[in-house]
Write a protein that holds these residues in place. Structure first.
Motif, mmCIF file in Angstrom:
data_model
loop_
_atom_site.group_PDB
_atom_site.id
_atom_site.type_symbol
_atom_site.label_atom_id
_atom_site.label_comp_id
_atom_site.label_asym_id
_atom_site.label_seq_id
_atom_site.Cartn_x
_atom_site.Cartn_y
_atom_site.Cartn_z
ATOM 1 N N ARG A 370 10.126 5.770 8.933
ATOM 2 C CA ARG A 370 9.168 5.066 8.391
ATOM 3 C C ARG A 370 9.305 4.569 6.933
ATOM 4 O O ARG A 370 8.996 3.349 6.355
ATOM 5 C CB ARG A 370 7.745 5.874 8.430
ATOM 6 C CG ARG A 370 6.671 5.175 7.853
ATOM 7 C CD ARG A 370 5.568 5.987 7.745
ATOM 8 N NE ARG A 370 5.723 7.016 6.608
ATOM 9 C CZ ARG A 370 5.029 8.149 6.291
ATOM 10 N NH1 ARG A 370 3.783 8.455 7.347
ATOM 11 N NH2 ARG A 370 5.328 8.939 5.359
ATOM 12 N N ASP A 371 9.821 5.398 6.024
ATOM 13 C CA ASP A 371 9.834 5.569 4.674
ATOM 14 C C ASP A 371 11.410 4.945 4.246
ATOM 15 O O ASP A 371 11.414 4.636 2.896
ATOM 16 C CB ASP A 371 9.638 6.537 3.904
ATOM 17 C CG ASP A 371 8.164 7.088 4.368
ATOM 18 O OD1 ASP A 371 7.382 6.248 4.124
ATOM 19 O OD2 ASP A 371 7.869 8.141 4.673
ATOM 20 N N VAL A 372 12.378 5.177 4.888
ATOM 21 C CA VAL A 372 13.899 4.843 4.590
ATOM 22 C C VAL A 372 14.191 3.623 5.343
ATOM 23 O O VAL A 372 14.614 2.533 4.867
ATOM 24 C CB VAL A 372 14.754 5.913 4.375
ATOM 25 C CG1 VAL A 372 16.153 5.410 4.085
ATOM 26 C CG2 VAL A 372 14.191 7.083 3.555
ATOM 27 N N LEU A 373 14.437 3.882 6.761
ATOM 28 C CA LEU A 373 15.076 2.982 7.664
ATOM 29 C C LEU A 373 14.085 1.912 7.897
ATOM 30 O O LEU A 373 13.638 1.554 8.966
ATOM 31 C CB LEU A 373 15.515 3.544 8.586
ATOM 32 C CG LEU A 373 16.677 4.503 8.580
ATOM 33 C CD1 LEU A 373 17.048 5.191 9.950
ATOM 34 C CD2 LEU A 373 17.659 4.041 7.787
ATOM 35 N N ASN A 374 13.392 1.155 7.075
ATOM 36 C CA ASN A 374 11.925 0.313 7.252
ATOM 37 C C ASN A 374 12.216 -0.828 6.160
ATOM 38 O O ASN A 374 11.889 -0.899 5.235
ATOM 39 C CB ASN A 374 10.777 0.999 7.181
ATOM 40 C CG ASN A 374 9.620 0.020 7.373
ATOM 41 O OD1 ASN A 374 9.588 -0.932 7.678
ATOM 42 N ND2 ASN A 374 8.312 0.727 7.259
ATOM 43 N N PRO A 375 12.589 -2.134 6.788
ATOM 44 C CA PRO A 375 12.609 -3.108 5.942
ATOM 45 C C PRO A 375 11.565 -3.783 5.351
ATOM 46 O O PRO A 375 11.592 -4.498 4.415
ATOM 47 C CB PRO A 375 13.507 -4.221 6.813
ATOM 48 C CG PRO A 375 13.168 -3.772 8.477
ATOM 49 C CD PRO A 375 12.817 -2.338 8.094
#
Length: 608
Positions: A370-375
């Motif tokens: 949710r917080d890193v791999l989220n463009p």
């Protein structure tokens, strides 16, 4: 004023806005409409049936009609290309809001117009509304709270809703621009908060609420909706200090929509543009002041982007955090904390770069997906997690389309390189010495002398840190900087590792010998001498007797990497430009890194 003496304007786009602008040009008698450019055949047929002169392209219109300016009424996605084309033809431009979807595109549009010596106007019609203008005149500079209510009518159809655009980009942008006007030319919010929802059981957001925090404690609140069941509702209330009465302006619950509500304002925009064109024809354009300055165009888009970021993150965000490329740290140990606080925040962040807090760590409470791999939240990551996790973290981020700056060591770099090239993302490795002024001078020295005229290169690295008995790790981690330095100094030579040996296990001493073979047939002897437990920090390159680099005593309370603070800043600035697309993402950089890691692997294989 006759049609032969009035300024002549070509309209781009024959939809609702184009039709209204054509009516207002006739109604105000301020400019003469020479025709409309319409790309869709059905719309062209309709306009022709109405007796309108129609062109398929701007270029066709320029060949057949005489005009000084264009009025962009096309969808926003078409604006940048049309503005560039009109500017190239020497035509002044009035463009419906927004000029473009990003601040970079907006800046580029203004730059192309400046280069062509033409003016670009943007249609923020609320600034021309008589009620709002009167309120703006009465507004005390010490106002504390501006409340903006913006509710549309009638209700758009479910089919039309998805076409109307992002609720922040298309709807709240007017309110943001109005807020900036009341705040003053040089005032920007320091932070924003936004939330939004759908009231029609669809995936399209049609209601939004925002708070803009300005300096000196001033606050703007915005309530916006695509539908007001009681009628069109557009008003402001300005709360002032002391005993002064609040300033109230606008219309509440009227049975019409924006073309009727702002008919006077739209007409005054046409008059404003006509006044400019008349002044331009009389060679008086330089003294003409546009009602909406360029800076507010860019600032409006910056705030809109910040509101979208706030909604995505579900929290308050600062304008600095929301501007440009959004970068999040993956890991933040002692080194990561130094990079963040001394490098990035010590003297401001690089251009086109914004830090998303907090860093992702085991104790941050953030979720990886949710917080890193989220463009929608992050554009780029800096991987400075524990060494064993570098490849895992970097690989996952690259596969998710993130731009990545990863610290060494990086296992199986060739796989990471392939993924970055396939996905078209920026990838850098933290070899910060490539950005250091001393070693840039060493590289220039090699170039000036000619690499095939260099006989010996000796890289000396002495670190003031405790020894490590895992010599393969020392080679892969610490000594990789030195192998990268050789690779960078001699980029066109064929590099071969001849030997790698331990010289002093108690001090993690290493000696690596290489041969650099040049296209001319000549060669350069290369040595890397590395050790730990040294009283000073020594990082020097000796090129046939010429010495570059450092030999400094490092205070106990200062990290030895502080010597490279400027180099780290330059590295992050370059990464920000790569991620933003401001410099070319050439595969050559990735191939250069791959060669370094190939040298590291060869040296490890030879280590006794």
């Amino acid at each position: 004023m006759s049609s032969t003496t009035k300024p002549r304007v070509l309209i781009l786009g024959g939809g609702r806005m184009g039709a209204m602008r054509r009516e207002l040009m006739e109604e105000t008698n301020a400019v003469h409409c020479v025709g409309i450019v319409e790309v869709f055949p059905a719309a062209r047929e309709r306009l022709c049936a109405e007796g309108v002169t129609v062109f398929e392209t701007l270029e066709a219109a320029a060949e057949k009609a005489d005009f000084e300016a264009v009025w962009c009424c096309s969808p926003t996605a078409f604006h940048p290309a049309q503005i560039a084309a009109a500017a190239a033809l020497g035509k002044h431009i009035y463009c419906e809001k927004p000029i473009a979807f990003t601040t970079t595109e907006i800046d580029e549009c203004y730059a192309s117009c400046e280069a062509a010596d033409v003016r670009l106007f943007c249609g923020w019609m609320r600034r021309f509304d008589q009620g709002f203008r009167e309120a703006h005149k009465r507004a005390n500079a010490d106002w504390v709270h501006l409340r903006i209510v913006s509710r549309d009518n009638p209700m758009p159809s479910r089919e039309l809703l998805p076409q109307l655009g992002d609720v922040f980009q298309d709807l709240l942008c007017h309110d943001v621009n109005l807020a900036l006007w009341f705040a003053g030319e040089n005032e920007m919010p320091v932070a924003v908060y936004a939330t939004a929802l759908s009231s029609f059981d669809t995936d399209v957001l049609d209601n939004a609420y925002a708070t803009l925090e300005f300096p000196r404690g001033r606050v703007v609140t915005i309530e916006a909706s695509r539908f007001s069941p009681d009628g069109y509702d557009q008003r402001i209330e300005l709360l002032t200090r002391g005993t002064e009465k609040n300033v109230v302006s606008g219309t509440e619950f009227r049975p019409f929509s924006f073309p009727q509500r702002y008919r006077q304002a739209f007409g005054d925009e046409v008059r404003h543009f006509g006044e400019f064109l008349t002044a331009w024809k009389a060679d008086r354009a330089k003294s003409f002041k546009q009602h909406v300055p360029r800076e507010h165009d860019v600032m409006t888009q910056r705030v809109v982007q910040a509101l979208r970021t706030s909604f995505n993150l579900r929290r308050r965000v600062t304008l600095a955090e929301a501007s440009g490329v959004r970068l999040r740290f993956v890991g933040e140990g002692q080194f990561g904390a130094f990079v963040k606080n001394a490098v990035l925040l010590g003297q401001g962040q690089p251009s086109s770069f914004a830090l998303v807090e907090p860093s992702y760590t085991r104790s941050s409470g953030l979720e990886w997906q949710r917080d890193v791999l989220n463009p929608e939240v992050v554009d780029a990551v800096y991987v400075c997690s524990p060494d064993a996790l570098h490849f895992e973290h970097a690989d996952a981020c690259v596969r998710a389309g993130m731009h990545v700056l990863v610290e060494k060591p990086v296992g199986t770099f060739h796989l990471l390189k392939q993924q970055a090239i396939a996905r078209g993302v920026a990838l850098m490795v933290g070899f910060m010495r490539r950005f250091d002024a001393q070693f840039a001078a060493a590289r220039q020295h090699v170039m000036d002398k000619g690499a095939d005229n260099v006989h010996t290169v000796v890289v000396e690295s002495r670190d003031p840190v405790p020894a490590c008995e895992d010599m393969k790790f020392v080679l892969a981690n610490s000594c990789s900087h030195d192998l990268d330095m050789v690779n960078w100094l001699l980029p066109h030579a064929q590099l071969t590792v001849d030997s790698a040996s331990v010289t002093d296990l108690a001090k993690s001493g290493l000696l690596v010998k290489l041969t650099a073979t040049h296209a001319s047939g000549g060669s350069t002897a290369v040595e890397i001498r590395y050790s730990k437990c040294h009283p000073t920090y020594q990082q020097q390159v000796h090129i046939d007797g010429a010495t570059f680099g450092y030999n400094h005593h490092v205070p106990a309370d200062e990290p030895f990497c502080a010597l490279y603070t400027d180099a780290y800043r330059a590295q992050f600035a370059h990464f920000a430009k790569l991620a933003a697309g401001e410099v070319d993402r050439s595969d050559a950089l990735l191939h250069s890194y791959a060669r370094t890691f190939s040298l590291v692997d060869s040296a490890i294989d030879m280590l006794a």
